[in-house]
Design a protein around this motif. Structure first.
Motif, mmCIF file in Angstrom:
data_model
loop_
_atom_site.group_PDB
_atom_site.id
_atom_site.type_symbol
_atom_site.label_atom_id
_atom_site.label_comp_id
_atom_site.label_asym_id
_atom_site.label_seq_id
_atom_site.Cartn_x
_atom_site.Cartn_y
_atom_site.Cartn_z
ATOM 1 N N THR A 114 -61.611 28.259 83.755
ATOM 2 C CA THR A 114 -61.458 27.590 82.463
ATOM 3 C C THR A 114 -59.985 27.387 82.129
ATOM 4 O OG1 THR A 114 -61.289 29.562 81.123
ATOM 5 C CG2 THR A 114 -63.477 28.865 81.752
ATOM 6 N N GLU A 115 -59.746 26.574 81.113
ATOM 7 C CA GLU A 115 -58.348 26.339 80.744
ATOM 8 C C GLU A 115 -57.837 27.405 79.783
ATOM 9 O OE1 GLU A 115 -59.839 23.627 77.206
ATOM 10 O OE2 GLU A 115 -60.638 24.067 79.188
ATOM 11 N N THR A 116 -58.697 28.346 79.410
ATOM 12 C CA THR A 116 -58.250 29.370 78.465
ATOM 13 C C THR A 116 -57.221 30.297 79.102
ATOM 14 O OG1 THR A 116 -59.966 30.924 79.077
ATOM 15 C CG2 THR A 116 -60.479 29.327 77.357
ATOM 16 N N THR A 117 -57.364 30.509 80.413
ATOM 17 C CA THR A 117 -56.485 31.467 81.068
ATOM 18 C C THR A 117 -55.012 31.077 81.000
ATOM 19 O OG1 THR A 117 -58.281 32.125 82.523
ATOM 20 C CG2 THR A 117 -56.051 32.704 83.210
ATOM 21 N N PRO A 118 -54.642 29.831 81.362
ATOM 22 C CA PRO A 118 -53.226 29.479 81.246
ATOM 23 C C PRO A 118 -52.722 29.623 79.810
ATOM 24 C CG PRO A 118 -54.449 27.777 82.400
ATOM 25 C CD PRO A 118 -55.446 28.748 81.917
ATOM 26 N N ARG A 119 -53.550 29.226 78.870
ATOM 27 C CA ARG A 119 -53.147 29.349 77.476
ATOM 28 C C ARG A 119 -52.912 30.816 77.119
ATOM 29 N NH1 ARG A 119 -56.563 27.361 73.107
ATOM 30 N NH2 ARG A 119 -57.560 26.183 74.774
ATOM 31 N N ALA A 120 -53.824 31.673 77.581
ATOM 32 C CA ALA A 120 -53.668 33.098 77.297
ATOM 33 C C ALA A 120 -52.357 33.612 77.881
ATOM 34 C CB ALA A 120 -54.852 33.875 77.877
ATOM 35 N N VAL A 121 -52.091 33.229 79.130
ATOM 36 C CA VAL A 121 -50.858 33.684 79.769
ATOM 37 C C VAL A 121 -49.644 33.200 78.989
ATOM 38 C CG1 VAL A 121 -49.429 33.462 81.819
ATOM 39 C CG2 VAL A 121 -51.893 33.825 82.054
ATOM 40 N N ALA A 122 -49.693 31.943 78.546
ATOM 41 C CA ALA A 122 -48.566 31.407 77.781
ATOM 42 C C ALA A 122 -48.359 32.217 76.504
ATOM 43 C CB ALA A 122 -48.833 29.936 77.440
ATOM 44 N N LEU A 123 -49.469 32.505 75.816
ATOM 45 C CA LEU A 123 -49.364 33.287 74.583
ATOM 46 C C LEU A 123 -48.768 34.666 74.861
ATOM 47 C CD1 LEU A 123 -52.635 32.532 72.587
ATOM 48 C CD2 LEU A 123 -50.290 32.335 71.759
ATOM 49 N N LEU A 124 -49.270 35.287 75.903
ATOM 50 C CA LEU A 124 -48.797 36.639 76.216
ATOM 51 C C LEU A 124 -47.308 36.619 76.534
ATOM 52 C CD1 LEU A 124 -51.787 38.014 78.327
ATOM 53 C CD2 LEU A 124 -51.196 38.521 75.952
ATOM 54 N N ARG A 125 -46.897 35.595 77.298
ATOM 55 C CA ARG A 125 -45.475 35.529 77.658
ATOM 56 C C ARG A 125 -44.617 35.259 76.440
ATOM 57 N NH1 ARG A 125 -46.188 32.871 83.550
ATOM 58 N NH2 ARG A 125 -45.909 34.827 84.697
ATOM 59 N N ALA A 126 -45.137 34.419 75.544
ATOM 60 C CA ALA A 126 -44.398 34.163 74.309
ATOM 61 C C ALA A 126 -44.196 35.473 73.554
ATOM 62 C CB ALA A 126 -45.156 33.160 73.447
ATOM 63 N N THR A 127 -45.243 36.282 73.517
ATOM 64 C CA THR A 127 -45.111 37.564 72.828
ATOM 65 C C THR A 127 -44.074 38.444 73.508
ATOM 66 O OG1 THR A 127 -47.485 37.321 72.510
ATOM 67 C CG2 THR A 127 -46.484 39.338 71.731
ATOM 68 N N CYS A 128 -44.027 38.372 74.829
ATOM 69 C CA CYS A 128 -43.049 39.167 75.560
ATOM 70 C C CYS A 128 -41.624 38.753 75.186
ATOM 71 C CB CYS A 128 -43.238 38.994 77.072
ATOM 72 S SG CYS A 128 -44.658 39.907 77.708
ATOM 73 N N THR A 129 -41.388 37.451 75.096
ATOM 74 C CA THR A 129 -40.050 37.017 74.710
ATOM 75 C C THR A 129 -39.749 37.447 73.282
ATOM 76 O OG1 THR A 129 -40.788 34.860 73.926
ATOM 77 C CG2 THR A 129 -40.201 35.037 76.258
ATOM 78 N N ALA A 130 -40.764 37.420 72.438
ATOM 79 C CA ALA A 130 -40.561 37.917 71.073
ATOM 80 C C ALA A 130 -40.158 39.386 71.097
ATOM 81 C CB ALA A 130 -41.829 37.724 70.243
ATOM 82 N N MET A 131 -40.809 40.122 71.991
ATOM 83 C CA MET A 131 -40.454 41.536 72.118
ATOM 84 C C MET A 131 -39.008 41.684 72.567
ATOM 85 S SD MET A 131 -43.703 43.538 73.807
ATOM 86 C CE MET A 131 -42.888 45.136 73.663
ATOM 87 N N ARG A 132 -38.657 40.881 73.567
ATOM 88 C CA ARG A 132 -37.294 40.997 74.086
ATOM 89 C C ARG A 132 -36.268 40.667 73.007
ATOM 90 N NH1 ARG A 132 -36.053 39.963 79.850
ATOM 91 N NH2 ARG A 132 -36.103 42.228 79.616
ATOM 92 N N ARG A 133 -36.546 39.597 72.260
ATOM 93 C CA ARG A 133 -35.643 39.241 71.159
ATOM 94 C C ARG A 133 -35.492 40.422 70.197
ATOM 95 N NH1 ARG A 133 -37.708 34.229 70.649
ATOM 96 N NH2 ARG A 133 -39.259 34.946 69.148
ATOM 97 N N ALA A 134 -36.621 40.979 69.818
ATOM 98 C CA ALA A 134 -36.568 42.095 68.876
ATOM 99 C C ALA A 134 -35.820 43.282 69.479
ATOM 100 C CB ALA A 134 -37.984 42.498 68.480
#
Lengths: 235, 235
Positions: A114-134
């Motif tokens: 399904t196409e949900t997986t790439p979206r999920a990965v993108a979301l997770l990675r975005a959160t990771c960058t948010a973590m790094r910023r913080a």
DNA sequence: GGTATCATCATTGTCGACAATCCACGGATC
DNA sequence: GATCCGTGGATTGTCGACAATGATGATACC
């Protein structure tokens, strides 16, 4: 179906008047998480119902929900107390979290068609960058929030309502004990990396790596928590 | 501690007067499982409170618990209904069961240092032989009971209170949909083998094999359930 | 005929009051 | 001095009644 104005009403969301008990439940849960209702303290029905401006009926209902969630402990004819988590309980909490989050991640990997997986990965990675910023900004509160977002999104992306609901309770408990020891954070960069490894493993579709990464992260987090708790009681 | 008669009172169990709500909860849960409260039916507070001989207060409390467990669905100002499980829900149910039981089994394997693991394996194998006995005798009810015992013991032996509690709810749901399609059992021998493979993998301490065996069993069980449901609606 | 309006009824949501239970504190007893 | 009662106060457990809400069916209107 007749061609009424209802067709153009797609932007309307169904009104869901939340029950009084739900509102109270949420507020109490918040209070438990942020520490304004400290672990071990008794919740008096009379006092709380007065504070909320409702009768004891809805309040009891709200508290019963929290009991069922495991956040409150009921002593018959004695009262309700905010549950205290000892080291053993915290370990158990992380066992359960590992169970739920591993299953969620595996499901995401296996639904890769399904196409949900790439979206999920993108979301997770975005959160990771948010973590790094913080982390680089030294904003521990934001770091913690992003941390929680990561795990929440992981389970949500699995699309399993049951995993989602189980996880919700577990995260409240997690936040509760994190609050209890007042943000003693070790190695923010390490934490970011742990999350990133999970996201990468999911992106790669490597099931074994996913399980290892989550297991590892949970052990590290648990270690930090227990160590922090001991340091807290010592100092 | 003084040498009073309390020392010889080891056989006494602490009296735990169960709350009225708990008693009602249990009975309602039973009713949902065994089908006397069929899926989709509304539970009237007035009627039920009369039937139980209590006021609506404790009854509401009991029903709220079941709502929180996910067995009942609440429509505000409308009433409470026994939740119906469609195929998608049943799949989700088995995703959650796989999560919990895999984690439990893995924990048992990893706690192999303790003496609980051999005991757990012994219990599980005993349940398997009970299943086989029931299968050869053609006693489908006993077979089902032993089946449930196996999974319950598996999670209990893990020693995780949280996994235990999550699983409890999931098993009620499982039993509910098994009851709904009235014991259409395929290949009793295959079922026994699936369980035996799980027990063997735990005994061997082979983590990958454990995960495979549980995953496989869940898929098979789900398949049986969905197929049974379709046959049910067709015929 | 089809639709809108209204009264009716059953059901849930909420409340205040009473009963039951339990802990804490003195005083009496050995 | 330690232990055993009994009372007082506070809290929870339970109940019956009222208010609010939503569905149902009958009636009037276009």
């Amino acid at each position: 179906m007749p061609a009424t104005a209802a067709r153009s009403a797609g932007r309307f969301t169904p009104v869901n008047k939340e029950s009084t008990a739900s509102l109270i439940t949420r507020q109490l849960r918040e209070g438990i998480m942020d520490g304004s209702l400290p672990a071990g303290s008794q919740l008096s029905e009379a006092r709380l119902s007065a504070a909320f401006g409702v009768s004891r009926g809805p309040l009891r209902e709200a508290m019963q929900r929290l009991v069922q969630e495991g956040l409150l402990r009921a002593e018959p004819n004695r009262g309700l107390f905010v549950k205290e988590l000892d080291a053993e309980e915290i370990r158990d909490l992380y066992v359960a979290r590992t169970a739920v989050e591993s299953a969620a991640a595996l499901k995401i990997v296996r639904d890769a068609a399904t196409e949900t997986t790439p979206r999920a990965v993108a979301l997770l990675r975005a959160t990771c960058t948010a973590m790094r910023r913080a982390a680089t900004a030294g904003d521990l509160s934001a770091l913690s929030d992003a941390d929680f977002d990561f795990h929440e999104e992981l389970v949500t992306a699995s699309g399993s309502a049951r995993l989602r609901r189980m996880h919700e309770t577990l995260m409240v408990e997690t936040r509760m004990c994190l609050t209890a020891l007042e943000g003693t954070y070790y190695d923010p960069e390490d934490q970011v990396d742990e999350h990133r490894r999970i996201a990468d493993a999911i992106a790669d579709g490597d099931e074994a790596a996913v399980l290892r990464a989550i297991d590892d992260h949970m052990h590290q987090a648990l270690e930090r928590l227990i160590r922090g708790g001991e340091a807290d009681t010592r100092g």
